[in-house]
Design an enzyme around this catalytic site. Structure first.
Site, PDB file in Angstrom:
ATOM      1  CB  THR A  51      -0.898   0.057   1.274  1.00 34.87           C
ATOM      2  OG1 THR A  51      -0.068  -0.007   2.431  1.00 34.87           O
ATOM      3  CG2 THR A  51      -1.923  -1.062   1.319  1.00 34.87           C
ATOM      4  CE1 TYR A 235       4.643  11.967  10.650  1.00 37.38           C
ATOM      5  CE2 TYR A 235       6.883  12.822  10.575  1.00 37.38           C
ATOM      6  CZ  TYR A 235       5.975  11.850  10.258  1.00 37.38           C
ATOM      7  OH  TYR A 235       6.384  10.733   9.575  1.00 37.38           O
ATOM      8  CG  LEU A 274       0.447  12.018  -0.586  1.00 38.15           C
ATOM      9  CD1 LEU A 274       1.168  11.075  -1.514  1.00 38.15           C
ATOM     10  CD2 LEU A 274      -0.673  12.716  -1.335  1.00 38.15           C
TER      11      LEU A 274
HETATM   12  P1  NAI Z   1       1.076   2.387   4.516  1.00 38.25           P
HETATM   13  O1  NAI Z   1       0.335   2.087   5.771  1.00 38.25           O
HETATM   14  O2  NAI Z   1       0.281   2.681   3.289  1.00 38.25           O
HETATM   15  O3  NAI Z   1       2.067   1.165   4.152  1.00 38.25           O
HETATM   16  C1  NAI Z   1       2.749   0.420   5.104  1.00 38.25           C
HETATM   17  C2  NAI Z   1       3.312  -0.852   4.503  1.00 38.25           C
HETATM   18  O4  NAI Z   1       4.045  -1.546   5.531  1.00 38.25           O
HETATM   19  C3  NAI Z   1       2.258  -1.843   3.999  1.00 38.25           C
HETATM   20  O5  NAI Z   1       2.743  -2.484   2.831  1.00 38.25           O
HETATM   21  C4  NAI Z   1       2.172  -2.866   5.139  1.00 38.25           C
HETATM   22  O6  NAI Z   1       1.728  -4.151   4.736  1.00 38.25           O
HETATM   23  C5  NAI Z   1       3.620  -2.899   5.562  1.00 38.25           C
HETATM   24  N1  NAI Z   1       3.824  -3.413   6.925  1.00 38.25           N
HETATM   25  C6  NAI Z   1       3.410  -2.900   8.099  1.00 38.25           C
HETATM   26  N2  NAI Z   1       3.846  -3.675   9.133  1.00 38.25           N
HETATM   27  C7  NAI Z   1       4.556  -4.688   8.588  1.00 38.25           C
HETATM   28  C8  NAI Z   1       5.264  -5.807   9.115  1.00 38.25           C
HETATM   29  N3  NAI Z   1       5.358  -6.028  10.429  1.00 38.25           N
HETATM   30  N4  NAI Z   1       5.851  -6.645   8.240  1.00 38.25           N
HETATM   31  C9  NAI Z   1       5.766  -6.471   6.905  1.00 38.25           C
HETATM   32  N5  NAI Z   1       5.143  -5.403   6.349  1.00 38.25           N
HETATM   33  C10 NAI Z   1       4.538  -4.540   7.180  1.00 38.25           C
HETATM   34  O7  NAI Z   1       2.062   3.574   4.891  1.00 38.25           O
HETATM   35  P2  NAI Z   1       2.768   4.755   4.085  1.00 38.25           P
HETATM   36  O8  NAI Z   1       2.091   6.025   4.445  1.00 38.25           O
HETATM   37  O9  NAI Z   1       2.968   4.410   2.659  1.00 38.25           O
HETATM   38  O10 NAI Z   1       4.172   4.796   4.832  1.00 38.25           O
HETATM   39  C11 NAI Z   1       5.360   4.238   4.314  1.00 38.25           C
HETATM   40  C12 NAI Z   1       6.539   5.110   4.744  1.00 38.25           C
HETATM   41  O11 NAI Z   1       6.381   6.427   4.171  1.00 38.25           O
HETATM   42  C13 NAI Z   1       6.619   5.315   6.264  1.00 38.25           C
HETATM   43  O12 NAI Z   1       7.973   5.335   6.638  1.00 38.25           O
HETATM   44  C14 NAI Z   1       6.010   6.695   6.443  1.00 38.25           C
HETATM   45  O13 NAI Z   1       6.449   7.345   7.609  1.00 38.25           O
HETATM   46  C15 NAI Z   1       6.527   7.398   5.189  1.00 38.25           C
HETATM   47  N6  NAI Z   1       5.850   8.638   4.802  1.00 38.25           N
HETATM   48  C16 NAI Z   1       4.471   8.713   4.729  1.00 38.25           C
HETATM   49  C17 NAI Z   1       3.866   9.919   4.431  1.00 38.25           C
HETATM   50  C18 NAI Z   1       2.379  10.038   4.357  1.00 38.25           C
HETATM   51  O14 NAI Z   1       1.875  11.178   4.348  1.00 38.25           O
HETATM   52  N7  NAI Z   1       1.633   8.974   4.266  1.00 38.25           N
HETATM   53  C19 NAI Z   1       4.644  11.132   4.140  1.00 38.25           C
HETATM   54  C20 NAI Z   1       6.071  10.911   4.141  1.00 38.25           C
HETATM   55  C21 NAI Z   1       6.633   9.707   4.496  1.00 38.25           C
END
Ligand code: NAI
Length: 395
Positions: A51, A235, A274
């Site tokens: 995701t 944050y 996002l």
């Molecule tokens: P998300 O919730 O969409 O994706 C998280 C992913 O991690 C998923 O694929 C999930 O299955 C996987 N996951 C979670 N726990 C797991 C585990 N124990 N083992 C294997 N897989 C696991 O999150 P998002 O928002 O894409 O975040 C990804 C990165 O981007 C994070 O480091 C977040 O801090 C960073 N980020 C997010 C922003 C936002 O606004 N959403 C902005 C800037 C950075």
């Protein structure tokens, strides 16, 4: 079964398989429309691939430069009377499309924090791909069981030192209220860093390096966020921000280690705020995102995960471009979000927002649309009244 959204606070407990597939297809179409990414990754491991930013990175690698991809994620399959989580359906859709395009795609569903998962992935990479040239670390998790101590660490989203009071929105009900969050304890700060900091990324890189599956010149990237001052107490200067500082520490260490062998690079990309499953759980941030979307859409600079990740690959990591670092050695994909004209408008709108004017002053409807889309709802061309098979086997 007929699958409708069931929103409970900041999560939706259902997901639509055809809608998730359409969402993935949109992302693939975006990358294909942008044309090939020259000198892009050829063999990539994406940790957190199902995701958000991780999925978008996988799509950009596969459909932008024909990369073979291995994806690690933690998703729940369907159960009796209950659809699977969206990342389950997203991954099936991605894998079908990748294989139809003749690309290798292999999936690992389980706990990325465990030694067992690392060993399984390393063995598979060795057998199938030999060496990989890209490792994307994009996990967002509320908990981590430490592989060495067995302790379970739970992350919290709290300020550090002093309580924080600000506006927040219940995105489902559309109610703006004031929230006060008490400061984290030292143990909570340490736990959040254990979950969202850089130790696990380092353990992955150790395992890959020791097994000899990192190609010369390999790149590794992890994602962070900084954002505007209004969100800093929760944050940047909060528990999650301290964890992200640790992620930056890990980036420097991994980078130095890769360079010690005369090749490779590791860095942090600071991405745009996002709507994702992870960000919707943070207090205050969804209100900021709703305001930000309104402003950036009006200016024509709005991007979603896939636009961000294609831009990262095409203008920073590959296509003959050098990485463009800020003073802290980070790549800034949040450059459009943080533009002074955009942030000046956020500062103007923020104090005015109330429950009554939420729809007029913010893009709360856009927020809700994007949120539901994460679960496969509201996609064009999908008949949401039709019966659909929820039980799909992982590929
Ligand atoms: P998300 O919730 O969409 O994706 C998280 C992913 O991690 C998923 O694929 C999930 O299955 C996987 N996951 C979670 N726990 C797991 C585990 N124990 N083992 C294997 N897989 C696991 O999150 P998002 O928002 O894409 O975040 C990804 C990165 O981007 C994070 O480091 C977040 O801090 C960073 N980020 C997010 C922003 C936002 O606004 N959403 C902005 C800037 C950075």
């Amino acid at each position: 079964m007929v699958i409708k959204p069931k929103v409970r606070g900041f999560v939706c407990v259902t997901a639509h398989p055809a809608g998730c597939a359409a969402h993935v297809a949109e992302q693939i179409a975006h990358v294909r429309a942008g044309g090939p990414i020259k000198d892009g990754p050829k063999k990539a491991l994406i940790i957190g691939a199902s995701t958000g930013y991780g999925l978008a990175s996988r799509v950009a690698a596969a459909f932008g430069s024909g990369a073979a991809t291995a994806g690690v994620f933690f998703e729940r399959p369907s159960e009796e009377g209950r659809p699977a989580t969206p990342g389950w359906y997203n991954t099936i859709a991605f894998t079908k499309a990748a294989r139809e395009a003749g690309l290798y795609a292999r999936n690992f569903n389980g706990d990325a924090f465990s030694d067992a998962m690392k060993q399984e992935v390393v063995a598979a990479l060795k057998a199938d791909l030999g060496q990989i040239d890209l490792v994307v670390y994009s996990l967002a998790s509320p908990r981590r069981q430490h592989p060495r101590t067995g302790a379970v660490h739970k992350s919290v989203l709290k300020p550090v030192g002093v309580p924080y009071t600000n506006k927040t929105v219940d995105t489902d009900k559309g109610i703006v209220s004031e929230i006060t969050i008490g400061p984290a304890t030292d143990a909570e700060i340490a736990d959040t860093t254990a979950v969202m900091g850089g130790e696990d990324w380092e353990l992955w890189m150790d395992a890959l390096e020791q097994a000899g599956v990192l190609a010369p010149g390999a790149t590794s990237v992890a994602y962070s966020y900084i954002g505007p001052e209004v969100t800093w107490p929760i944050y940047k200067n909060g528990t999650i921000g301290l964890a992200k500082n640790d992620l930056e520490r890990a980036a420097r260490r991994i980078d130095a280690r890769l360079k010690a062998h005369g090749y490779g690079r590791a860095f942090i990309s600071v991405n745009k705020a996002l709507v994702t499953q992870a960000s919707s759980a943070i207090p205050v941030v969804p209100l900021y995102i709703s305001i930000l979307y309104k402003i950036m859409k009006a200016k024509g600079t709005h991007e979603d995960c896939i636009e961000q990740m294609r831009r990262l690959f095409a203008t920073q990591m590959y296509n003959g471009n050098p990485l463009n670092f800020d003073d802290g050695g980070r790549v800034r994909l949040d450059d459009w979000e943080m533009r002074p004209d955009i942030q000046a408008e956020v500062v103007k709108i923020w104090p005015q927002v109330t429950t009554e004017n939420l729809a007029a002053l913010t893009n709360i409807t856009g927020y809700r649309t994007e949120f539901l889309k994460l679960f496969g709802f509201g996609l064009p061309g999908i008949d949401y009244e039709a019966e659909i098979e929820p039980h799909l086997a992982m590929l």
